[in-house]
Scaffold this motif. Structure first.
Motif, PDB file in Angstrom:
ATOM      1  N   GLY A 176       1.169   9.263  -4.723  1.00  0.00           N
ATOM      2  CA  GLY A 176       0.396   8.681  -3.633  1.00  0.00           C
ATOM      3  C   GLY A 176       0.437   7.166  -3.573  1.00  0.00           C
ATOM      4  N   MET A 177       1.492   6.577  -4.116  1.00  0.00           N
ATOM      5  CA  MET A 177       1.619   5.119  -4.098  1.00  0.00           C
ATOM      6  C   MET A 177       2.264   4.702  -2.770  1.00  0.00           C
ATOM      7  SD  MET A 177       0.982   2.307  -5.574  1.00  0.00           S
ATOM      8  CE  MET A 177       0.648   2.528  -7.284  1.00  0.00           C
ATOM      9  N   PRO A 178       1.561   3.938  -1.941  1.00  0.00           N
ATOM     10  CA  PRO A 178       2.125   3.532  -0.650  1.00  0.00           C
ATOM     11  C   PRO A 178       3.390   2.690  -0.811  1.00  0.00           C
ATOM     12  CG  PRO A 178      -0.233   3.111  -0.734  1.00  0.00           C
ATOM     13  CD  PRO A 178       0.200   3.459  -2.127  1.00  0.00           C
ATOM     14  N   ARG A 179       4.338   2.890   0.074  1.00  0.00           N
ATOM     15  CA  ARG A 179       5.616   2.171   0.025  1.00  0.00           C
ATOM     16  C   ARG A 179       5.424   0.657   0.139  1.00  0.00           C
ATOM     17  NH1 ARG A 179      10.691   4.736   0.712  1.00  0.00           N
ATOM     18  NH2 ARG A 179       9.436   6.445  -0.082  1.00  0.00           N
ATOM     19  N   ARG A 180       4.337   0.230   0.746  1.00  0.00           N
ATOM     20  CA  ARG A 180       4.113  -1.222   0.878  1.00  0.00           C
ATOM     21  C   ARG A 180       3.926  -1.905  -0.480  1.00  0.00           C
ATOM     22  NH1 ARG A 180      -0.815   1.027   2.494  1.00  0.00           N
ATOM     23  NH2 ARG A 180      -2.613   0.267   1.324  1.00  0.00           N
ATOM     24  N   PHE A 181       3.668  -1.121  -1.539  1.00  0.00           N
ATOM     25  CA  PHE A 181       3.520  -1.686  -2.876  1.00  0.00           C
ATOM     26  C   PHE A 181       4.837  -1.750  -3.645  1.00  0.00           C
ATOM     27  CE2 PHE A 181      -0.884  -0.077  -2.169  1.00  0.00           C
ATOM     28  CZ  PHE A 181      -1.475  -1.322  -2.074  1.00  0.00           C
ATOM     29  N   PHE A 182       5.914  -1.288  -3.009  1.00  0.00           N
ATOM     30  CA  PHE A 182       7.232  -1.370  -3.631  1.00  0.00           C
ATOM     31  C   PHE A 182       7.633  -2.835  -3.731  1.00  0.00           C
ATOM     32  CE2 PHE A 182      11.950  -1.398  -2.899  1.00  0.00           C
ATOM     33  CZ  PHE A 182      12.294  -0.989  -4.171  1.00  0.00           C
ATOM     34  N   GLN A 183       8.051  -3.254  -4.912  1.00  0.00           N
ATOM     35  CA  GLN A 183       8.498  -4.626  -5.126  1.00  0.00           C
ATOM     36  C   GLN A 183      10.018  -4.622  -5.190  1.00  0.00           C
ATOM     37  OE1 GLN A 183       6.312  -7.018  -7.883  1.00  0.00           O
ATOM     38  NE2 GLN A 183       4.482  -5.786  -7.631  1.00  0.00           N
ATOM     39  N   ASP A 184      10.612  -4.995  -4.069  1.00  0.00           N
ATOM     40  CA  ASP A 184      12.058  -4.952  -3.933  1.00  0.00           C
ATOM     41  C   ASP A 184      12.674  -6.219  -4.510  1.00  0.00           C
ATOM     42  OD1 ASP A 184      14.534  -4.034  -3.266  1.00  0.00           O
ATOM     43  OD2 ASP A 184      14.260  -4.195  -1.098  1.00  0.00           O
ATOM     44  N   HIS A 185      13.728  -6.054  -5.254  1.00  0.00           N
ATOM     45  CA  HIS A 185      14.456  -7.144  -5.887  1.00  0.00           C
ATOM     46  C   HIS A 185      15.819  -6.581  -6.246  1.00  0.00           C
ATOM     47  CE1 HIS A 185      15.704  -9.862  -9.145  1.00  0.00           C
ATOM     48  NE2 HIS A 185      14.921 -10.740  -8.560  1.00  0.00           N
ATOM     49  N   PRO A 186      16.858  -7.393  -6.268  1.00  0.00           N
ATOM     50  CA  PRO A 186      18.194  -6.834  -6.545  1.00  0.00           C
ATOM     51  C   PRO A 186      18.278  -5.955  -7.793  1.00  0.00           C
ATOM     52  CG  PRO A 186      18.405  -9.081  -5.787  1.00  0.00           C
ATOM     53  CD  PRO A 186      16.924  -8.810  -5.939  1.00  0.00           C
ATOM     54  N   TRP A 187      17.578  -6.303  -8.875  1.00  0.00           N
ATOM     55  CA  TRP A 187      17.645  -5.449 -10.070  1.00  0.00           C
ATOM     56  C   TRP A 187      16.285  -5.176 -10.716  1.00  0.00           C
ATOM     57  CZ3 TRP A 187      19.015 -10.586 -10.395  1.00  0.00           C
ATOM     58  CH2 TRP A 187      18.352 -11.344 -11.353  1.00  0.00           C
ATOM     59  N   ARG A 188      15.235  -5.835 -10.272  1.00  0.00           N
ATOM     60  CA  ARG A 188      13.911  -5.614 -10.874  1.00  0.00           C
ATOM     61  C   ARG A 188      12.992  -4.790  -9.977  1.00  0.00           C
ATOM     62  NH1 ARG A 188      13.870 -11.563 -12.008  1.00  0.00           N
ATOM     63  NH2 ARG A 188      12.459 -11.582 -10.234  1.00  0.00           N
ATOM     64  N   TRP A 189      13.545  -3.948  -9.115  1.00  0.00           N
ATOM     65  CA  TRP A 189      12.720  -3.178  -8.187  1.00  0.00           C
ATOM     66  C   TRP A 189      11.834  -2.201  -8.963  1.00  0.00           C
ATOM     67  CZ3 TRP A 189      14.850   1.604  -9.022  1.00  0.00           C
ATOM     68  CH2 TRP A 189      16.215   1.647  -9.329  1.00  0.00           C
ATOM     69  N   HIS A 190      10.570  -2.139  -8.526  1.00  0.00           N
ATOM     70  CA  HIS A 190       9.571  -1.329  -9.227  1.00  0.00           C
ATOM     71  C   HIS A 190       8.290  -1.250  -8.406  1.00  0.00           C
ATOM     72  CE1 HIS A 190       8.262  -5.415 -10.165  1.00  0.00           C
ATOM     73  NE2 HIS A 190       7.063  -4.900 -10.391  1.00  0.00           N
ATOM     74  N   TYR A 191       7.356  -0.487  -8.891  1.00  0.00           N
ATOM     75  CA  TYR A 191       5.985  -0.466  -8.383  1.00  0.00           C
ATOM     76  C   TYR A 191       5.081  -0.904  -9.525  1.00  0.00           C
ATOM     77  CZ  TYR A 191       7.209   2.465  -4.326  1.00  0.00           C
ATOM     78  OH  TYR A 191       7.736   2.963  -3.156  1.00  0.00           O
ATOM     79  N   ASP A 192       4.021  -1.640  -9.197  1.00  0.00           N
ATOM     80  CA  ASP A 192       2.961  -1.907 -10.161  1.00  0.00           C
ATOM     81  C   ASP A 192       1.933  -0.789  -9.991  1.00  0.00           C
ATOM     82  OD1 ASP A 192       4.120  -4.243 -11.041  1.00  0.00           O
ATOM     83  OD2 ASP A 192       2.924  -5.529  -9.746  1.00  0.00           O
ATOM     84  N   LEU A 193       1.603  -0.128 -11.096  1.00  0.00           N
ATOM     85  CA  LEU A 193       0.649   0.980 -11.031  1.00  0.00           C
ATOM     86  C   LEU A 193      -0.654   0.604 -11.718  1.00  0.00           C
ATOM     87  CD1 LEU A 193       2.698   4.143 -12.056  1.00  0.00           C
ATOM     88  CD2 LEU A 193       2.339   3.185  -9.788  1.00  0.00           C
ATOM     89  N   PRO A 194      -1.782   0.844 -11.067  1.00  0.00           N
ATOM     90  CA  PRO A 194      -3.052   0.723 -11.773  1.00  0.00           C
ATOM     91  C   PRO A 194      -3.082   1.753 -12.905  1.00  0.00           C
ATOM     92  CG  PRO A 194      -3.404   0.878  -9.400  1.00  0.00           C
ATOM     93  CD  PRO A 194      -1.963   1.195  -9.655  1.00  0.00           C
ATOM     94  N   GLU A 195      -3.836   1.451 -13.918  1.00  0.00           N
ATOM     95  CA  GLU A 195      -3.875   2.288 -15.120  1.00  0.00           C
ATOM     96  C   GLU A 195      -4.157   3.765 -14.802  1.00  0.00           C
ATOM     97  OE1 GLU A 195      -5.770   1.991 -19.570  1.00  0.00           O
ATOM     98  OE2 GLU A 195      -6.872   1.079 -17.923  1.00  0.00           O
ATOM     99  N   HIS A 196      -5.101   4.038 -13.910  1.00  0.00           N
ATOM    100  CA  HIS A 196      -5.449   5.434 -13.622  1.00  0.00           C
ATOM    101  C   HIS A 196      -4.315   6.189 -12.916  1.00  0.00           C
ATOM    102  CE1 HIS A 196      -6.531   3.587  -9.770  1.00  0.00           C
ATOM    103  NE2 HIS A 196      -6.432   4.795  -9.242  1.00  0.00           N
TER     104      HIS A 196
END
Length: 92
Positions: free
Chosen positions: A40-60
């Motif tokens: 349920g992580m919204p796509r707007r939280f995707f951190q796009d970068h040429p090689w460091r692409w990821h999502y930051d997830l809250p602990e829960h």
């Protein structure tokens, strides 16, 4: 699906609703977005970068990702994954 979560770290001055986060990574962008959709992580939280692409997830949310199969990794493992990505796209 090969997805990974690293150690939760505290960001008390982030000015966000949550202050404890980890990174959600994967071997491919498709796998990453598939896991993000499952948790349920919204796509707007995707951190796009040429090689460091990821999502930051809250602990829960990290807990949910692990329950759905994300592998818990160390910061050393994350560094190795990012190094492979850089090499794959031709950045030394």
């Amino acid at each position: 699906m090969a997805c990974y979560v690293d150690t939760v770290r505290s960001y008390p001055s982030a000015g966000l609703r949550f202050t404890e986060f980890c990174h959600l990574l994967a071997d491919t962008r498709d796998e990453l977005h598939e896991m993000a959709d499952l948790i349920g992580m919204p796509r707007r939280f995707f951190q796009d970068h040429p090689w460091r692409w990821h999502y930051d997830l809250p602990e829960h949310v990290r807990v949910i990702a692990v329950e759905l199969g994300a592998v818990e990794v160390t910061l050393h493992d994350v560094g190795a994954l990012l190094k492979r990505r850089k090499t794959e796209i031709g950045i030394a």
